[in-house]
Write a protein that holds these residues in place. Structure first.
Motif, mmCIF file in Angstrom:
data_model
loop_
_atom_site.group_PDB
_atom_site.id
_atom_site.type_symbol
_atom_site.label_atom_id
_atom_site.label_comp_id
_atom_site.label_asym_id
_atom_site.label_seq_id
_atom_site.Cartn_x
_atom_site.Cartn_y
_atom_site.Cartn_z
ATOM 1 N N CYS A 40 35.601 0.547 -45.708
ATOM 2 C CA CYS A 40 36.164 1.717 -45.593
ATOM 3 C C CYS A 40 36.429 1.725 -47.214
ATOM 4 O O CYS A 40 36.182 3.364 -47.210
ATOM 5 C CB CYS A 40 37.482 1.719 -45.172
ATOM 6 S SG CYS A 40 38.349 0.337 -45.852
ATOM 7 N N CYS A 45 40.260 -2.153 -44.107
ATOM 8 C CA CYS A 45 39.156 -3.268 -42.903
ATOM 9 C C CYS A 45 38.944 -4.599 -43.255
ATOM 10 O O CYS A 45 39.193 -4.917 -42.245
ATOM 11 C CB CYS A 45 37.852 -1.635 -43.209
ATOM 12 S SG CYS A 45 36.804 -2.230 -44.095
ATOM 13 N N CYS A 102 32.658 -7.264 -39.857
ATOM 14 C CA CYS A 102 33.124 -7.922 -40.003
ATOM 15 C C CYS A 102 33.588 -9.276 -39.971
ATOM 16 O O CYS A 102 34.382 -9.911 -41.226
ATOM 17 C CB CYS A 102 34.221 -7.776 -39.199
ATOM 18 S SG CYS A 102 34.316 -8.676 -37.301
ATOM 19 N N LEU A 133 39.972 -5.931 -39.412
ATOM 20 C CA LEU A 133 39.512 -4.442 -38.741
ATOM 21 C C LEU A 133 38.128 -5.874 -37.710
ATOM 22 O O LEU A 133 37.541 -5.743 -38.923
ATOM 23 C CB LEU A 133 39.723 -3.397 -39.214
ATOM 24 C CG LEU A 133 40.889 -3.011 -39.480
ATOM 25 C CD1 LEU A 133 41.293 -1.479 -39.772
ATOM 26 C CD2 LEU A 133 42.315 -2.593 -38.407
ATOM 27 N N CYS A 134 38.200 -5.613 -36.223
ATOM 28 C CA CYS A 134 36.705 -5.577 -35.403
ATOM 29 C C CYS A 134 37.037 -5.153 -34.859
ATOM 30 O O CYS A 134 38.038 -4.579 -34.052
ATOM 31 C CB CYS A 134 36.884 -7.223 -34.991
ATOM 32 S SG CYS A 134 35.304 -7.075 -34.191
ATOM 33 N N ARG A 135 36.330 -3.804 -34.512
ATOM 34 C CA ARG A 135 35.976 -2.933 -33.488
ATOM 35 C C ARG A 135 34.950 -3.345 -32.081
ATOM 36 O O ARG A 135 35.579 -2.481 -30.983
ATOM 37 C CB ARG A 135 34.926 -1.537 -33.882
ATOM 38 C CG ARG A 135 36.071 -0.845 -34.981
ATOM 39 C CD ARG A 135 35.287 0.420 -35.644
ATOM 40 N NE ARG A 135 34.722 0.846 -34.421
ATOM 41 C CZ ARG A 135 34.812 2.145 -34.249
ATOM 42 N NH1 ARG A 135 34.961 3.323 -35.245
ATOM 43 N NH2 ARG A 135 34.125 2.975 -33.199
ATOM 44 N N CYS A 136 34.373 -4.299 -32.665
ATOM 45 C CA CYS A 136 33.508 -5.604 -31.446
ATOM 46 C C CYS A 136 34.544 -6.110 -30.603
ATOM 47 O O CYS A 136 34.116 -6.475 -28.819
ATOM 48 C CB CYS A 136 32.450 -6.573 -32.151
ATOM 49 S SG CYS A 136 31.009 -4.969 -32.499
#
Length: 156
Positions: A40, A45, A102, A133-136
């Motif tokens: 970011c 993040c 990440c 942060l992890c989106r997965c």
């Protein structure tokens, strides 16, 4: 431009920096050390986590001139040749790596924690990675990987 000496992964590196640059920019764009990710670039993040004097920090928030005289650790400095650091290996073994974006920041946050606390609780681990942060994932495998790395590191 101003010349500064940064200690990165145990090596002194002389780099020319401009006002407004971050350590993240220096690592990636000047030194070609792309293991530290730029997510970011606003300190939100945690993708760019590095360790500075034992503390996990966002590289995008660190002014290179203020990092002079400090010890900077990056993801590139963890493995010893082809031998991964126990945290890196545990992330692989526990399936904590999905897209991988990440992962370097998570590993650096975990390392900062384990360097201070070799036997953390799950709550300790979750607090240490709270700003990553992890989106997965739902963070379950990441927490398991840190627990496994801690066990391996304690056992030597």
């Amino acid at each position: 431009m101003e010349q500064v000496v940064l200690n990165i992964n145990g090596d002194d590196r002389t780099v020319a920096v401009e006002n407004g640059w971050s350590v993240l920019y220096v690592l990636r764009e000047v030194l070609g050390m792309t293991g530290t990710k730029c997510g970011c670039n606003t300190c939100q993040c945690g993708s760019c986590k590095i360790i500075v004097d034992g503390e996990a920090v966002n590289a995008c928030s660190v002014n290179p001139k203020k990092a002079v005289g400090k010890k900077i650790q990056t993801i590139e400095g963890l493995a010893k040749g082809n031998k991964l650091h126990p945290i890196q290996q545990a992330f692989i073994d526990c399936g904590a790596v999905q897209c991988g974006f990440c992962t370097p920041g998570m590993i650096m946050s975990a390392k900062a924690l384990l360097d201070k606390n070799p036997d953390p609780t799950e709550a300790d681990i979750r607090k240490a990675i709270d700003k990553n942060l992890c989106r997965c994932t739902g963070y379950v495998k990441i927490v398991q990987a840190v627990q496994e790395a801690a066990r391996r590191m304690r056992e030597g």
